[in-house]
Enzyme design. Structure first.
Site, PDB file in Angstrom:
ATOM      1  N   GLU A  91       5.301   2.724  33.640  1.00  0.00           N
ATOM      2  CA  GLU A  91       4.784   2.192  34.537  1.00  0.00           C
ATOM      3  C   GLU A  91       5.588   2.468  35.058  1.00  0.00           C
ATOM      4  OE1 GLU A  91       1.889  -1.613  35.746  1.00  0.00           O
ATOM      5  OE2 GLU A  91       3.045  -1.455  33.723  1.00  0.00           O
ATOM      6  N   HIS A  92       6.563   0.796  35.166  1.00  0.00           N
ATOM      7  CA  HIS A  92       7.600   1.150  36.317  1.00  0.00           C
ATOM      8  C   HIS A  92       8.561   1.958  35.880  1.00  0.00           C
ATOM      9  CE1 HIS A  92       4.534  -2.318  36.725  1.00  0.00           C
ATOM     10  NE2 HIS A  92       5.152  -1.693  37.592  1.00  0.00           N
TER      11      HIS A  92
END
Length: 407
Positions: free
Chosen positions: A302-303
């Site tokens: 996601e990040h």
């Protein structure tokens, strides 16, 4: 039958009951799971009836800044998407017409935290896209937070539907007397919310399946180990199922980060979450940057934070929701007021999907207008293909029109 399959079947049965019984089943589920009764009076919370006492000046300034920057980012994004037409050699008109999804429900979690920033990200993006009817739902009874309600009012949201979980997704997907049927449901949630969204996706559009949160930190050890440890904890405190991966070619640095995490998590007010989520912590010694990039593309996080003194070619990173580059770009800042959207695909879904954006509310319709010359030139090719496919009516609809056009 595994535990997860049993849970999935229960979710499916709950949604089927909502589809059949409507508000009656929604009321039953709200009473059982959320411990309050839904009726015509309390299923909506009106923000204009709230008294916003005790809102600090600093919070008002922070909210204004976030609204401005999120709007600026998504206004830039909107410029890319347009209707388009072109004429071919025969002067036929071919193209696509851009339109906006008209009815959208936004799901804002309200269990383990007050997600003011998620409200900002989802609502502002939908409004800039041009969505006509935006409905906000959140199980606000769990946490009647004055700052959340103030932000909603600041955005011009007059009504918040006081519902969440499986029943919230089902109510807006199928439509009931109390809850309008929508074309798309967006917003992050827990396992029950995401599984419900997957089930109803055949009749109602959904965005990405976001959650639980995850981050990969790639570092060569030149920056503060303490800050890297806090970056890891910033994601781990979201959810007991959050995942954190720290990659470095500096083994000594990784030892220091691990020691900081071991010492600090117990002092965090959300230690009850960190005690479980940090079990998912992965600290990996990589040989070099190229090896790290291969691992990152496999994780599809996601990040991704890149805190390296050496140059990293981000064009080689194909699978990632959001990339934060350099020591001055912690994920914590980007979650709130940089402007880019923080509703991002998780659990390897970055391999095939994108963060929430203006495009999440847009759709294209193909447009075609053939003239006589263009039709006649294409007709024989289409007839040949339809004949080989065995589609007789396709063949005749072309051939008969061709005969009539020759008169």
């Amino acid at each position: 039958m595994g535990a997860q399959e049993i849970v999935n079947r229960k979710i499916l049965r709950s949604l089927e009951r909502i589809r059949t019984w409507g508000d009656r089943e929604v009321r039953r589920m709200c009473a059982r799971f959320d411990h309050y009764t839904i009726d015509k009076e309390n299923h909506i919370l009106y923000t204009d009836k709230e008294k916003f006492v005790g809102i600090s000046k600093s919070f008002k300034i922070a909210t204004r800044l976030s609204i401005k920057r999120i709007a600026n980012f998504h206004n830039q994004q909107k410029k890319i998407y347009k209707s388009w037409l072109y004429r071919d050699k025969e002067k036929n008109i071919i193209g696509q017409m851009l339109s906006v999804i008209q009815n959208v429900a936004i799901y804002i979690p309200c269990g383990k935290a007050v997600y003011i920033s998620t409200l900002l990200m989802c609502f502002i993006t939908a409004r800039i896209a041009g969505v006509k009817n935006i409905y906000v739902m959140s199980p606000i009874n769990y946490n009647r937070n004055i700052h959340f309600l103030y932000t909603a009012r600041k955005l011009g949201i007059r009504k918040i539907y006081n519902i969440g979980g499986i029943q919230g997704i089902g109510a807006f997907a199928f439509g009931t007397k109390l809850f309008p049927k929508v074309d798309k449901i967006i917003g992050p949630g827990n396992y029950y919310v995401n599984e419900s969204k997957k089930i109803i996706s055949s009749i109602c559009g959904i965005d990405i399946l976001a959650g639980p949160s995850e981050i990969v930190v790639l570092t060569d050890g030149y920056f503060s180990a303490l800050c890297i440890a806090y970056d890891a904890m910033a994601q781990a405190e979201h959810d007991i199922n959050a995942k954190v991966h720290i990659l470095s070619d500096n083994m000594q640095f990784l030892y220091v980060v691990r020691r900081y995490l071991k010492d600090m998590w117990i002092k965090n007010p959300r230690a009850y979450i960190l005690a479980q989520s940090l079990r998912n912590l992965s600290i990996v010694k990589v040989q070099d940057i190229s090896g790290a990039i291969k691992l990152i593309n496999n994780i599809a996080p996601e990040h991704l934070e890149i805190v390296c003194n050496r140059r990293v070619d981000i064009s080689l990173i194909k699978n990632c929701g959001s990339i934060f580059i350099d020591q001055h770009t912690p994920e914590g800042v980007c979650d709130y007021c940089v402007g880019c959207n923080h509703v991002i695909p998780t659990q390897e879904r970055a391999r095939y999907s994108s963060p929430l954006g203006v495009y999440s509310f847009l759709k294209y319709t193909n447009i075609t207008r053939l003239n006589f010359t263009g039709f006649r030139k294409l007709a024989y090719n289409a007839m040949e293909l339809s004949k080989r496919e065995g589609l007789y009516a396709h063949f005749k609809c072309i051939s008969k029109r061709l005969v009539l056009s020759n008169y």
